[in-house]
Write an enzyme that holds these catalytic residues in place. Sequence first.
Site, mmCIF file in Angstrom:
data_model
loop_
_atom_site.group_PDB
_atom_site.id
_atom_site.type_symbol
_atom_site.label_atom_id
_atom_site.label_comp_id
_atom_site.label_asym_id
_atom_site.label_seq_id
_atom_site.Cartn_x
_atom_site.Cartn_y
_atom_site.Cartn_z
ATOM 1 N N SER A 1 -18.298 -22.203 -28.011
ATOM 2 C CA SER A 1 -17.905 -22.117 -26.595
ATOM 3 C C SER A 1 -19.354 -23.220 -26.139
ATOM 4 O O SER A 1 -19.601 -24.346 -26.815
ATOM 5 C CB SER A 1 -17.251 -21.282 -25.290
ATOM 6 O OG SER A 1 -17.393 -22.305 -24.352
ATOM 7 N N HIS B 1 -11.069 -22.797 -21.387
ATOM 8 C CA HIS B 1 -10.741 -23.085 -22.351
ATOM 9 C C HIS B 1 -8.871 -23.372 -22.527
ATOM 10 O O HIS B 1 -8.068 -23.111 -23.541
ATOM 11 C CB HIS B 1 -11.317 -23.040 -24.194
ATOM 12 C CG HIS B 1 -12.221 -22.672 -24.388
ATOM 13 N ND1 HIS B 1 -13.191 -23.495 -24.584
ATOM 14 C CD2 HIS B 1 -13.052 -21.827 -23.863
ATOM 15 C CE1 HIS B 1 -14.060 -23.843 -24.863
ATOM 16 N NE2 HIS B 1 -14.613 -22.198 -24.184
#
Length: 392
Positions: free
Chosen positions: A92, A195
């Site tokens: 991430s 996400h």
Amino acid sequence: MLVIVCPGQGSQKPGFLTPWLDIPGVRERAEWLSAVAGLDLVAHGTTSDEATIKDTAVAQPLLVMAGLVSMLTLFEHPGDGFRRVAAGAGHSVGEITAASAAGVISAEQAMVFVRERGKAMAAASAVRPTGMSAVLGGDPDEVADTLTAHGLTPANNNGAGQIVAAGTMEQLSTLAEAPPAKARVIPLQVAGAFHTEHMAPAVSVLSGFAKAMSTHDARVPLVSNADGKVVHGGREVLSRLVSQVSNPVRWDLCMETLRELGTTAIIEVPPAGTLTNLAKRALPGVETVALRTPDDLEKAHRLVAEHGEERQDAVEPTWRLVISPAKGTLSHNDAALGSVVAAGDVVATVSSLRDTYEVTAPHGGSIVEWLAEDGDPVAPGQPVLRLHPEGN
């Protein structure tokens, strides 16, 4: 073969930065990157409480700063990293750390980008109450079907039986009441459904900033969250940093690629532990060091000495090389020596049992030399083609 990995949001703990500031030069560098970000990240890494550093707008710049300053302690000279490290990856927001460490963007660009990323994601999270929950265990197909039935997104697939579901609080509550068989659902202390499509407004913001950013091709191959592909073109890396905000993190595919690369050792930068724990389960036999405190540096330096290999392509101008994004069989696609290609043109394909991947030219130029023959097996990150850049 040595790989450096950079953790994502949720790995930060109160005070984790404190012991690192005693190393000469670290505090000064941390203060400089804090000034660039416009946040007192030194205070946030030392004295701020858990609630403060959970804030997305604080957590993300803090993680990138900590990763970058701690990496300076791994090598006597920063340039040694480019020669000794075989690949890099980040989970991430950790992809920003990895991209900067690989030379795609400067540390200062990384801090501005991550500051705006954190602010934009925090704003997107405020539109509607959303969150994330870890789903541990269960049959993978049944877990996937259950998430779909609840309208949830598998935002993180971390391998080793770990899926992170993301969506509205109502959807997550329904999942907790009716979890997949033999699976545990654990709510995570995060500010939103990262996400997922809920982060689309943040993607729009970052796309605008990316247009104004200059990049360089990665000096160390990077393994992408999106699909586990190896990338090195600077513009592609930056484009993926933008799009990953609203797309799932496929850390399971990243670990598959690390296995295919022949990884023998992994060092995780602070605040470390999460990714090395996943690697211990998914990559048995690979040595790992989690840099939790400076006390772990002795072990890390040993791994660098024992597993860091002098990379032959480290002295090559990487902007002249086209690399394979994955493991498979190479097809030249009738691209002949001397052919002129434009940036973004598909010059070859790599086919595996699972997928076929396009190999694109990161820059325009003429094909000087094929480094792998048509029909050859290739590894992820392997140079397959040499380009003579336009204008040279």
